[in-house]
Design a protein around this motif. Sequence first.
Motif, PDB file in Angstrom:
ATOM      1  N   LEU A  95       0.830  -1.200   0.000  1.00 52.08           N
ATOM      2  CA  LEU A  95       0.000   0.000   0.000  1.00 52.08           C
ATOM      3  C   LEU A  95       0.870   1.258   0.000  1.00 52.08           C
ATOM      4  O   LEU A  95       0.559   2.237  -0.684  1.00 52.08           O
ATOM      5  CB  LEU A  95      -0.929  -0.008   1.215  1.00 52.08           C
ATOM      6  N   ARG A  99       0.751   4.085  -2.966  1.00 51.26           N
ATOM      7  CA  ARG A  99       0.455   5.504  -2.733  1.00 51.26           C
ATOM      8  C   ARG A  99       1.668   6.390  -3.018  1.00 51.26           C
ATOM      9  O   ARG A  99       1.500   7.560  -3.343  1.00 51.26           O
ATOM     10  CB  ARG A  99       0.010   5.698  -1.279  1.00 51.26           C
ATOM     11  N   ILE A 127      -1.234   5.207   6.730  1.00 51.32           N
ATOM     12  CA  ILE A 127      -0.717   5.876   5.525  1.00 51.32           C
ATOM     13  C   ILE A 127      -0.773   7.387   5.687  1.00 51.32           C
ATOM     14  O   ILE A 127       0.138   8.114   5.255  1.00 51.32           O
ATOM     15  CB  ILE A 127      -1.514   5.438   4.282  1.00 51.32           C
ATOM     16  N   LYS A 128      -1.808   7.893   6.354  1.00 51.22           N
ATOM     17  CA  LYS A 128      -1.922   9.343   6.562  1.00 51.22           C
ATOM     18  C   LYS A 128      -0.777   9.882   7.407  1.00 51.22           C
ATOM     19  O   LYS A 128      -0.380  11.028   7.277  1.00 51.22           O
ATOM     20  CB  LYS A 128      -3.258   9.662   7.240  1.00 51.22           C
ATOM     21  N   SER A 153      -8.952  -2.158   7.147  1.00 46.65           N
ATOM     22  CA  SER A 153      -8.661  -1.197   6.073  1.00 46.65           C
ATOM     23  C   SER A 153      -8.596   0.232   6.613  1.00 46.65           C
ATOM     24  O   SER A 153      -7.770   1.034   6.179  1.00 46.65           O
ATOM     25  CB  SER A 153      -9.727  -1.298   4.981  1.00 46.65           C
ATOM     26  N   SER A 154      -9.454   0.541   7.589  1.00 43.38           N
ATOM     27  CA  SER A 154      -9.438   1.895   8.170  1.00 43.38           C
ATOM     28  C   SER A 154      -8.133   2.143   8.912  1.00 43.38           C
ATOM     29  O   SER A 154      -7.605   3.263   8.906  1.00 43.38           O
ATOM     30  CB  SER A 154     -10.626   2.076   9.120  1.00 43.38           C
ATOM     31  N   GLU A 155      -7.588   1.096   9.562  1.00 41.54           N
ATOM     32  CA  GLU A 155      -6.320   1.236  10.274  1.00 41.54           C
ATOM     33  C   GLU A 155      -5.165   1.428   9.302  1.00 41.54           C
ATOM     34  O   GLU A 155      -4.256   2.228   9.560  1.00 41.54           O
ATOM     35  CB  GLU A 155      -6.076  -0.006  11.143  1.00 41.54           C
ATOM     36  N   ARG A 156      -5.208   0.714   8.177  1.00 33.49           N
ATOM     37  CA  ARG A 156      -4.163   0.912   7.171  1.00 33.49           C
ATOM     38  C   ARG A 156      -4.195   2.335   6.632  1.00 33.49           C
ATOM     39  O   ARG A 156      -3.150   2.974   6.448  1.00 33.49           O
ATOM     40  CB  ARG A 156      -4.333  -0.098   6.034  1.00 33.49           C
ATOM     41  N   GLU A 157      -5.383   2.845   6.377  1.00 38.18           N
ATOM     42  CA  GLU A 157      -5.500   4.215   5.863  1.00 38.18           C
ATOM     43  C   GLU A 157      -4.992   5.229   6.879  1.00 38.18           C
ATOM     44  O   GLU A 157      -4.332   6.206   6.523  1.00 38.18           O
ATOM     45  CB  GLU A 157      -6.962   4.525   5.507  1.00 38.18           C
ATOM     46  N   ALA A 158      -5.284   4.983   8.144  1.00 41.79           N
ATOM     47  CA  ALA A 158      -4.809   5.902   9.196  1.00 41.79           C
ATOM     48  C   ALA A 158      -3.282   5.889   9.267  1.00 41.79           C
ATOM     49  O   ALA A 158      -2.654   6.940   9.474  1.00 41.79           O
ATOM     50  CB  ALA A 158      -5.405   5.510  10.548  1.00 41.79           C
TER      51      ALA A 158
END
Length: 927
Positions: free
Chosen positions: A873, A877, A918-919, A911-916
């Motif tokens: 991921l 990105r 990455i941010k 998935s929400s934890e991965r996005e957090a």
Amino acid sequence: MIFPSAISTQKILHKAKRLIEDARPLRPPQLLFAQGESIEKFLLPEDSFEWPFMGIEEYFTIFLMKDGALGVGLWLTPIASEMLTEAELSSRLESLADMFAKIKNPDVSMQIIFDAEPDTQSYCHEQQTEKKNFATTIAKKRFEFLSEFARHPKNGLRMMKRRILLTLRVSGEHPARSMKGFSDSEQAAAEKSFQSRISALRDTLTHVKAGVLGAHFQLKILNRDECLWFFRDSLHSFEMRSSSQPRHITQSKSNSSLSKQMLYHSVHMTPSGLGLGEGLSADSWQCASLLDLPESTVSGLMAKLLSIKHTHRIVVNIRPVVKSSDLDSKRYLLKNADDAFGVRQFEDITATQARLNREESLLAFSLHVLLRNEKVAVEQLEEHGLMRSVLSDISPLLNCAFIEENLCAPLVFAASLPFQNSKEIVSLVGRETRLLSRNLVSLLPLYGGFQGSRLPMVQMISRAGDRIHLNPRDSNGASHLAVLGGSGAGKSFSIANMVTSFMGQYPKGRVFIIDKKTSYAALAWLAAEEGGSSYFNPPKNFPNIFSGLMTSDMVIDEDRLPSVVHLLLTAVSLLSPKIDLEATHRRVLSDALRMTIEEKLRQAQTCFDPVTGTVVAAERGRLSLPRLSEVVNNLSAACDALQFSSKIADLLTEGFSPFVGCGPYAKFFDVSASEDVSQSVPLLTLCDLDGVSGDPVLLVLTVQAIILEILRLVKPASDGAPNPPSLLIIEEVGVLASESPALVSFIRDAWKTMRKFGVTCVGVTNEVSDYRDKAGPKEIWNVSPNKLILTQNASAIAEMESRLAEGKNGLVPSLYVCEILRSLKMQKGEYAEAFWMGESAQGTYVYVPTGFDYWCAASDPIELSTLKNLSSLVHEREPECLNPTFKAICLLAESFPRGVREKGELRALHSSEREALIKKIHSNEVQ
């Protein structure tokens, strides 16, 4: 009316009472400290100069005091007493006692200053290596992680920095004042007096240096700037030192008095303490003094003070007592005493005089404890001062009484600063008593925790709280290491930490890991992003054991030849254990192999010219490697050349039958191949033995073949330039469990060659029986001068003890070490204590894993999948990111340092934890 005889009797009784009181420890007079005085009045160092001392062959920094005294300071490395027996410690301390006994000059005074404060040191450029990579970043993160234990203690552990300063002082008149307005003859006399004090300082220093070296201390001379910084450290709060760092570490100016450069902020003084700074940044000092000597002392008594986890300083002031004639009169007056105190004093004086006749000396002695209250103003000491609680803890430990100084704390503090053990200040304090030199050494604060290795690498904390490094390369001989880790003791974390620490310390080095169902896939992914990685997966790929036997100069490699012979003999003994292999078999096999290689070299160097019908030199081409069947064919010729019985060749031929032709193992040893001259070695090479673990014969031979291949890769180039250091780790050394003598000989030779090539070999297992009973692992233990033992269960330690008691191999050298192992503690997921038994240092430490240690040792499929998915991921990105795996590990190490878990069970990231996560990259939260 009083008769004259009665008057005389009263005077005698009064004098006797006064002498008895004089023999008791002194009590200070009231209100010694005059209000309104400035601390600057008590700062004595004025200037310094370099002076060569004949007989010592060194230049020393000599400090000149305001009162005319001269001084020299020596830094001493604390004694790591944990591994010393009482006899060993007593022997070291006797050297110090002899040293103190030889100092008779009444103008000499000494101090032992033991200083301890939280180690909040920040990572500096000097600690960074020439090349920055993922490992150096992890090393920096670990340094910062451990520094937090100084600011926020956890699990009873606080990171402390300790140092010991020994000061020598010779009193006298200031040379500049003594010569002011003097005639030439008077100036010459003053100069002579000054030279005599220099001579006295030299003589004292000679005795002191011999004593501290005899006690096995490492010492370093205190220089001018270090002296200045020590005073500044003492006179400013931690907050001031941090916020004024450039000013705090500014070097001394030669055109200004040292004492005038020590303060850049005011010090507030009250009878009960000193205040450093103002407001929320203020610290304060409290002082206490030893009031009564303990009734009995033992070697290492003062090591108990390492339990103090607050910033503190322990100072012992010492002066020789030249005149002790009063003891005669006191003993005479006390000989008829009938009270318990008088009888005891009489016995003490009698014993003292007897010991003085045996070349001991009497010393004036005082001991002070200084405690720094962090962020506590001097006005708040009564409510928030820590001294009372600290004294209540240490008084029972030392079995002696301390008194908190509430009336003359500034004077005690002044007398405890370097070179300020002056008769004038000490007499005002009034805490001196007399002590024999042999009794003194048990009351000296000379102790620290395990000091670790001199060379940096793995960062740890000693159980006493010292920041230490562990490096098996800090060794006069081989740097090999044997690791014994109990189940759940953090073995994988420790090895992963060792690998990254090695890569950080030696960026040009190479790492090889041999494992079964490897736990180091994450490390391989990290290495692939920077210095490359390779993967051995036998039996799919199996190194050719004959590779490297011929050098680029077309000669036989005499270092490699014995190792190949040992491997082949191991192969025979594994399948035919009843064959009795002797030195003659080794000699025949060695010569047969040599004949085969020479044939290959001739074939490579010559060819047949059909035109002339002669053999001519050929253009240099690829070398053809020997096949085992070709070596077997030369066995008879080797026997004939050596005039040995042909039965030797027949026996070896029979033993090699499974490994040639159509034998089950022929595809590994009897294959056609060419020499691989490639010397390109990746950063990390991972060897997974899972594919051969079901065949014990092939398993042992595979490990040997891989070790031989590693030897080929790390051999220095023909130009003589040495290779950078390398690290070889063999996990689960039980795979080398064969009882074959040839295997033992192979390991001995291979480890010897590895040492010569700069390779550190690390054997790892969690089974005590591997190192104790099995031939291969036992040899690894024996040839490794460094040992690392992680937490062991009680039954394993009990078995070690019973074997030692029976005179058998218990792995450790003594029952005392077993007691050390029994004291090791661990808390799963938090910390684990371990014992390092190295050639240059031995002791215990605490391993607290970071999130990086956890994720670099990830082995569970869920964890590896989590890391792989997050890395993908990151790459998706940020396509320009060159190290997505390391970026992913940084994110996981900081957000999930103990793994992604739910109710204690591992799980995948949502998935929400991965996005957090990455941010966080875009918000610059992760480096």
